[in-house]
Design an enzyme around this catalytic site. Structure first.
Site, PDB file in Angstrom:
ATOM      1  CD  GLU A  29      -3.054  -0.938   2.236  1.00 17.67           C
ATOM      2  OE1 GLU A  29      -2.811  -0.242   3.220  1.00 17.67           O
ATOM      3  OE2 GLU A  29      -4.121  -1.560   2.090  1.00 17.67           O
ATOM      4  CD  GLU A  62      -3.818  -5.914   3.208  1.00 11.46           C
ATOM      5  OE1 GLU A  62      -4.545  -5.220   3.949  1.00 11.46           O
ATOM      6  OE2 GLU A  62      -2.628  -5.674   3.004  1.00 11.46           O
TER       7      GLU A  62
HETATM    8  C1  GAL Z   1      -4.228  -2.559   5.234  1.00 10.23           C
HETATM    9  C2  GAL Z   1      -2.749  -2.878   5.426  1.00 10.23           C
HETATM   10  C3  GAL Z   1      -2.565  -4.075   6.352  1.00 10.23           C
HETATM   11  C4  GAL Z   1      -3.409  -3.927   7.585  1.00 10.23           C
HETATM   12  C5  GAL Z   1      -4.854  -3.718   7.180  1.00 10.23           C
HETATM   13  C6  GAL Z   1      -5.800  -3.569   8.352  1.00 10.23           C
HETATM   14  O1  GAL Z   1      -4.440  -1.287   4.755  1.00 10.23           O
HETATM   15  O2  GAL Z   1      -2.136  -3.162   4.198  1.00 10.23           O
HETATM   16  O3  GAL Z   1      -1.195  -4.207   6.662  1.00 10.23           O
HETATM   17  O4  GAL Z   1      -2.951  -2.849   8.335  1.00 10.23           O
HETATM   18  O5  GAL Z   1      -4.940  -2.547   6.412  1.00 10.23           O
HETATM   19  O6  GAL Z   1      -7.101  -3.296   7.909  1.00 10.23           O
END
Ligand code: GAL
Length: 677
Positions: A151, A309
């Site tokens: 990110e 994710e």
């Molecule tokens: C994303 C990030 C992850 C974690 C996640 C939590 O934005 O890439 O490492 O922090 O959020 O929602």
């Protein structure tokens, strides 16, 4: 097309360095991953201090053991480069890597994503560790793809970045400072630069009033982030040319123009954390999420993307971190698949014991077993994805498109005038999208540079900043028989943020739409104005009323009060072979409902599902080998009934099927198919 195997990718962020002191847990992870049906894990995302505990001392033993263990269990590794967070020794030894904020203050070491993308030292250290990783794993059969950094976000305002910004501008303007001064309208307030090195990044304690400077700075942030990414990517590609590369993105990272970025990745990867069960309402959240997925799918012309994710249960950083209701983990993962994803990945595999995200949802909770609601739902999705792997790689056919442009968002955020506290650009895009989503129409979310020709309908909400090329493109599209809907606050400024002269909308668009837009009235919150259509039905305008003059267009609605009473506010112009609709006011909802209901019928826009959709049930489809797979998703807490008709259920889903009806339970999804031949 990137080959990511025959099955949907299923797994998540695996951060085993947190559990190095617990070998039993590392073993148990493998058993649980197999139980949940995982086939790929993203590993090494924040592992730099594990991999290089001191400068030049690379140690991949632990990572080897993790990747090998996963591989022996049939689980592939999506291997990350660790540049998203750096060890303390780097900051201590090389303070130049630390980020400088917009007040020109250098930050201290801490958190993550807190480094300068221009710093030669940071680039050098990143290149070294990426080279070591690529050399070490270049022949490992377990590596599925590279997950470059994490990110990417933010900006740095240090001297290195200022210099790089000036070089970027010099190259863009071919060294012509007079041209830059003109484009930025610098004669206003005596802002004319007489030498390049007078230019500074925009800052609250310095120059922030030149709109074009602010806009260019954002373009530069995208440029510089991509440049950093490319340095990482090229290092890897040189050693492992056949391993695909990606980097994960997310919506609220507003400084990045993902359309530009997408040209540099092999496959788009996305992180999505919808705020389910919030006061906004689940269908509205589903609509926004669908919009975002449609946008992702279109970044590389319809190529499937990866959901890199998501949370299996809740997040930990919102006002209220609501749990997903039963079935929602499944439906939320399937929503990505329905809109073109070829994976469902979670953050993270096992819940952290301590620190920042210890209460963020994870597949394996602190209890450490498979006996949790979340684990059971995740496993159910794993099993289902395995059964529907025939859908992997399927494409989406959309006859309607909405234009969304990040640079336009920047220009509007930067704009002064109308209603300054919130222009509501993205909200407006979502509102238009909702009318199609609710009707079960597949929608592409495209950028102004994409081709329009394959669509029956192109919707252009609030495209305030519109370059001359887009003006030409819209004209050609309509002239050749296309149908376009454009709204208020469109085609006001060009790509350097200079207002178009000669009346809005820009140039030829006045002929295309058969209107001229003279003024815009902005209204305080709560103020509504009456609008009437030609049958006398009343609608309400809020926020914006443009005062337009028809010049050949047919009037569909007129204002019904104030000094612009009787003036046109919705028009259609039959321009050459096509139709150009203009909507001059923001409505409270009912107008868009009626407008799209009749337009979708008139244009005979195809729907993903042929039957009637109950309220709060959405439909989206993907096509492969002449079979259309239809996902019907119930975004409500009550049971909904749909007709099966000529469709065939793909797998036994949670739906009860009675005669020709399928009952979709609360937050459930059913998948149907039909043969197109
Ligand atoms: C994303 C990030 C992850 C974690 C996640 C939590 O934005 O890439 O490492 O922090 O959020 O929602």
């Amino acid at each position: 097309m990137i080959n990511t195997g025959d099955k949907f990718i299923f797994g998540g962020d695996y951060n085993p360095e947190q559990w190095k002191a617990h070998p039993d847990i590392l073993e148990e992870d493998i058993r649980l991953m197999k139980l949940a049906g995982c086939n790929a894990m993203s590993v090494g995302i924040f592992s730099w201090s594990e991999l290089e505990p001191e400068e030049g001392n690379y140690n991949f033993k632990f990572l080897d053991s993790v990747i090998n263990r996963l591989y022996s269990a049939g689980i592939k590794t999506i291997l990350a480069t660790p540049s998203g967070a750096r060890p303390a020794w780097i900051s201590q030894k090389y303070p130049e890597v630390l980020r400088t904020n917009e007040y020109f203050v250098k930050k201290h070491h801490g958190e993550r994503h807190n480094h300068c993308f221009t710093s030669p030292k940071y680039r050098e250290l990143t290149k070294k560790i990426d080279t070591e990783l690529a050399m070490h794993y270049k022949t490992h059969p377990g590596i599925l793809m590279w997950h470059i950094s994490n990110e990417y976000n933010g900006a740095c305002y240090c001297e290195h970045c200022r210099k790089a910004f000036i070089e970027y501008l010099q190259s863009k303007y071919n060294g012509d400072l007079d041209k830059l001064n003109y484009d930025w309208w610098n004669s206003f307030w005596s802002h004319t630069y007489t030498s390049w090195d007078q230019i500074e990044p925009p800052s609250p304690i310095g120059e922030c009033s030149i709109h074009a400077l602010n806009l260019e700075w954002k373009r530069f942030i995208t440029h510089q982030t991509i440049d950093f990414y490319k340095a990482e990517r090229d290092t890897l590609k040189k050693i492992t040319p056949n391993i695909p590369t990606t980097t994960n993105w997310y919506w609220c990272q507003e400084e990045l123009n993902y359309k530009t970025f997408s040209k540099e990745v092999d496959i788009v990867a996305w992180d999505e954390y919808p705020q389910w069960h919030s006061p906004k309402g689940d269908f509205n959240i589903a609509n926004e999420t669908a919009f975002i997925y449609n946008f992702n799918r279109c970044l590389k012309g319809g190529q499937p993307f990866l959901l890199m994710e998501s949370t299996p249960s809740c997040v930990s950083y919102r006002e209220a971190n609501t749990l997903k209701r039963p079935a929602m983990t499944l439906t939320s993962g399937l929503q990505a698949i329905a809109h073109g994803a070829d994976s469902v990945q979670y953050f993270q595999w096992r819940k952290s014991r301590g620190s920042f995200e210890k209460f963020h949802g994870a597949v394996v909770d602190h209890v450490g077993t498979e006996h949790t609601r979340t684990f059971r739902e995740v496993s159910k999705l794993g099993e289902l994805l395995d059964k529907i792997s025939c859908i992997k790689g399927a494409e989406t056919k959309a006859e309607a498109a909405i234009i969304y442009d990040r640079e336009n968002l920047w220009a509007l955020q930067n704009c002064l005038g109308f209603k300054t506290h919130n222009y509501g650009y993205e909200e407006t895009c979502f509102e238009h999208h909702k009318r199609l989503y609710r009707a079960g129409v597949n929608v592409d979310v495209i950028s102004p540079e994409d081709s329009f020709s394959r669509y029956k309908l192109v919707i252009i909400p609030m495209l305030y900043m519109m370059g001359g090329d887009t003006v030409e493109k819209i004209e050609k599209y309509v002239a050749n028989g296309g149908n376009v809907v454009m709204t208020y606050i469109s085609a006001y400024v060009n790509e350097t943020d200079l207002c178009w002269l000669g009346g809005f909308p820009a140039g030829k668009l006045k002929q295309v739409f058969g209107i001229w837009n003279e003024e815009i009235d902005s209204m305080f919150d709560g103020v509504l104005k009456s609008v009437l259509n030609s049958d006398g039905k009343e609608y309400k305008a809020k926020d914006y009323c443009e005062i337009i003059h028809e010049q050949g267009a047919e009037v569909l609605c007129r204002y019904n009060e104030d000094f612009f009473n009787g003036k046109a506010c919705v028009t259609v112009n039959r321009y050459k072979k096509g139709n150009a609709y203009y909507i001059a006011f923001r409505d409270t909802g009912e107008f868009l409902d009626d407008f799209y209901n009749s337009l979708l019928k008139e244009l005979k826009i195809k729907r993903a599902y042929n039957g009637t959709l109950p309220e709060n049930v959405a439909a989206a489809s993907r096509i492969k080998d002449d079979v259309e797979y239809v996902f019907l998703q119930n975004f409500s807490a009550s049971v909904k009934t749909v007709k099966i008709g000529s469709y065939i259920p793909v797998v036994e889903t949670a739906a009860k099927i009675i005669n020709d009806n399928a009952e979709i339970g609360p937050y459930e999804t059913i998948i149907l198919k039909r043969c197109l031949k």
